[in-house]
Design an enzyme around this catalytic site. Structure first.
Site, mmCIF file in Angstrom:
data_model
loop_
_atom_site.group_PDB
_atom_site.id
_atom_site.type_symbol
_atom_site.label_atom_id
_atom_site.label_comp_id
_atom_site.label_asym_id
_atom_site.label_seq_id
_atom_site.Cartn_x
_atom_site.Cartn_y
_atom_site.Cartn_z
ATOM 1 N N ASP A 1 1.049 -1.193 -0.234
ATOM 2 C CA ASP A 1 0.019 -0.014 0.113
ATOM 3 C C ASP A 1 0.771 1.362 -0.043
ATOM 4 O OD1 ASP A 1 0.830 -0.750 2.586
ATOM 5 O OD2 ASP A 1 -0.768 0.716 3.345
ATOM 6 N N GLU B 1 0.039 -0.774 5.759
ATOM 7 C CA GLU B 1 0.877 -0.488 6.668
ATOM 8 C C GLU B 1 1.105 0.905 6.898
ATOM 9 O OE1 GLU B 1 5.115 0.911 8.061
ATOM 10 O OE2 GLU B 1 3.979 1.633 6.131
#
Length: 392
Positions: free
Chosen positions: A78, A143
């Site tokens: 991400d 994250e």
């Protein structure tokens, strides 16, 4: 090559917690190289609260896995939002002679591309019938967000299945000027705090009838703001109390406030914790009327600089790049802390981080190739040492 894979991943706009089909790209690449007569694979794909995670384990077929060292590469696919003002489209993977541009090139699709291709190199070039280790990849799409259902969640699942790795590299962008010039062998902890000083509201013309919390704290603020709470050690900077917000009153000039609220953070070494911070603040405030709340977000950790994973990486970097990496615990928190909480020897190494989260994020082609080569050599050395160990 990691460059083409990186460009392919950049084209997927995987803003937290979106995954955008990246795992399919990676699975197809890995599965095409698996020799099923020699290798067992175990795959976990889990989705929870919109977060998608992937665990891919490679092990020698039929081996007693309890006797094998399990090494893991980990990272997050991400990225943060792009904002405006980019010179190139942030999700195109534009390349020139020196750089590849796009959101996530440094943080951290560059690192992921490097270790995926390093694993592929081992699968292509190594005799997998005699693979002496278990090798895994753990990826998450959360994250940059809250991180509740990402790496932390997956490690809980792996523990239930007795699949926790023994050692791990997280390919966060840790370097300063060139790949390999800094390794993160630990991280400081993070403790958030809220301090409320109680007073008594009243008319500013009658201060004798009021208890002004600003005045109560005034003489003591210097002993709190920016204070170092310990001396640190050879690996950790001193723990420091950093005030992030102070609020009091109603933005008027004729009413004294009822209370004063301070918010702060401590990035702490192993020498300080909630109890020691509370004791220090209590000693400063004495009998003042106050309420203190502390919350530990992450614990400090360290992987010994004489551990095999650290020594191996340092030796490879010195031999191949001619530089001695700085061993650091600086910076913010990362998913490495979740591995450390299970006793995993974890090190972070990646490309430079000068453009992370910034407009026109980019990564040097030479830095990506250098990282890939470090990972290939590390795996080759790891396999060689495991074979020697198995012969003893």
């Amino acid at each position: 090559m990691p460059l083409s894979l990186l460009q392919e991943l950049i084209k997927r706009p995987s803003i937290t917690p979106q995954e955008c089909g990246i795992y399919e790209i990676i699975l197809n690449k890995l599965n095409s190289l698996i020799q099923k007569e020699h290798i067992d694979t175990f795959i976990i794909e889990q989705e929870k609260e919109g977060v998608k995670n992937l665990f891919y384990l490679i092990a020698p077929k039929g081996a007693d896995k309890s006797n094998l060292h399990h090494f893991c590469f980990a990272g997050h696919i991400d990225v943060v939002p792009t904002g405006e003002g980019w010179e190139f489209e942030p999700f195109c993977g534009t390349q020139d002679e020196k750089y590849i541009y796009g959101r996530g090139t440094q943080d951290m699709k560059g690192g992921i591309s490097a270790f995926i291709c390093a694993v592929c190199n081992i699968l292509e070039s190594h005799n997998t019938s005699s693979l002496p280790i278990m090798l895994s990849i753990l990826l998450t799409s959360d994250e940059e967000g809250e991180g509740i259902y990402g790496t932390k969640f997956m490690l809980e699942e792996l523990k239930k299945r007795d699949l926790l790795p023994h050692s791990c590299i997280v390919a966060e962008p840790t370097s300063i000027n060139h790949t390999g010039d800094m390794l993160k062998i630990g991280r400081r902890g993070s403790i958030n705090g809220t301090l409320i000083i109680e007073g008594k509201q009243g008319h500013v013309a009658y201060p004798q009838k009021c208890i002004n919390p600003i005045e109560l704290l005034g003489s003591k603020l210097g002993a709190l703001a920016g204070i170092e709470l310990d001396n640190g050690d050879s690996h950790f900077a001193p723990s420091k109390l950093v005030i992030t917000d102070i609020r009091s009153g109603m933005e008027v000039v004729n009413v004294t406030p009822q209370n004063l609220k301070i918010m702060f953070n401590v990035r702490n070494s192993p020498l300080s914790n909630e109890d020691s911070i509370r004791s220090y603040i209590t000693s400063i405030l004495g009998s003042l009327p106050y309420e203190l709340t502390l919350k530990t977000n992450s614990l400090p950790f360290i992987t010994a600089d004489d551990s095999e994973i650290v020594k191996s990486l340092c030796a490879i970097i010195e031999r191949t790049l001619g530089i001695t990496p700085q061993l650091s615990t600086s910076g913010g928190t990362s998913d490495a802390r979740f591995f450390a909480s299970y006793g995993v020897n974890v090190v972070e190494i990646g490309v430079p981080n000068d453009r992370i989260h910034a407009i026109n994020e980019r990564v040097s082609i030479s830095d990506i190739l250098a990282l890939h080569d470090i990972f290939v050599e590390f795996l080759q050395l790891f396999i060689k040492n495991a074979k020697i160990e198995n012969l003893k």
